[in-house]
Design a protein around this motif. Structure first.
Motif, PDB file in Angstrom:
ATOM      1  N   ILE A   1       0.820  -1.214   0.000  1.00 36.95           N
ATOM      2  CA  ILE A   1       0.000   0.000   0.000  1.00 36.95           C
ATOM      3  C   ILE A   1       0.853   1.263   0.000  1.00 36.95           C
ATOM      4  O   ILE A   1       0.479   2.278  -0.589  1.00 36.95           O
TER       5      ILE A   1
ATOM      6  N   PHE B   1      -1.116  -5.618  -3.636  1.00 37.30           N
ATOM      7  CA  PHE B   1      -2.081  -5.261  -4.668  1.00 37.30           C
ATOM      8  C   PHE B   1      -1.523  -5.570  -6.047  1.00 37.30           C
ATOM      9  O   PHE B   1      -0.398  -5.209  -6.373  1.00 37.30           O
TER      10      PHE B   1
ATOM     11  N   THR C   1      -9.827  -2.450  -1.551  1.00 41.61           N
ATOM     12  CA  THR C   1      -8.812  -3.507  -1.468  1.00 41.61           C
ATOM     13  C   THR C   1      -8.324  -3.707  -0.041  1.00 41.61           C
ATOM     14  O   THR C   1      -8.153  -4.835   0.419  1.00 41.61           O
ATOM     15  N   TYR C   2      -8.133  -2.621   0.688  1.00 42.36           N
ATOM     16  CA  TYR C   2      -7.545  -2.692   2.029  1.00 42.36           C
ATOM     17  C   TYR C   2      -8.559  -2.489   3.151  1.00 42.36           C
ATOM     18  O   TYR C   2      -8.178  -2.333   4.301  1.00 42.36           O
TER      19      TYR C   2
ATOM     20  N   ILE D   1      -8.341   1.521  -3.804  1.00 42.35           N
ATOM     21  CA  ILE D   1      -7.445   1.283  -2.663  1.00 42.35           C
ATOM     22  C   ILE D   1      -8.252   1.052  -1.387  1.00 42.35           C
ATOM     23  O   ILE D   1      -7.969   0.136  -0.618  1.00 42.35           O
TER      24      ILE D   1
END
Length: 69
Positions: free
Chosen positions: A6, A32, A51-52, A48
């Protein structure tokens, strides 16, 4: 991106969009792989965040904070 952490993603977003990003999260060890648009910051930030498992806030014109949900 291919297996990027990240921190590298956020550095690239900062460079592409000329913004400052602050990360207030601890569980961001996932890597990623994928594409992030360079012409739409809202889509890039949403990718983002999803995804996190984070949420983001635009605190100023060019400052964004990512935090855990």
């Amino acid at each position: 991106f291919n297996k990027e952490n990240i921190h590298n993603l956020l550095e690239e977003i900062q460079r592409q969009y000329n913004v400052i990003i602050e990360l207030k999260a601890t569980h961001t060890n996932a890597l990623f792989t994928g594409k992030i648009p360079t012409n739409n910051i809202d889509v890039a930030l949403q990718i983002i965040a999803t995804t996190y498992n984070l949420e983001f806030n635009k605190t100023e014109k060019n400052k964004i904070i990512f935090e855990e949900k």
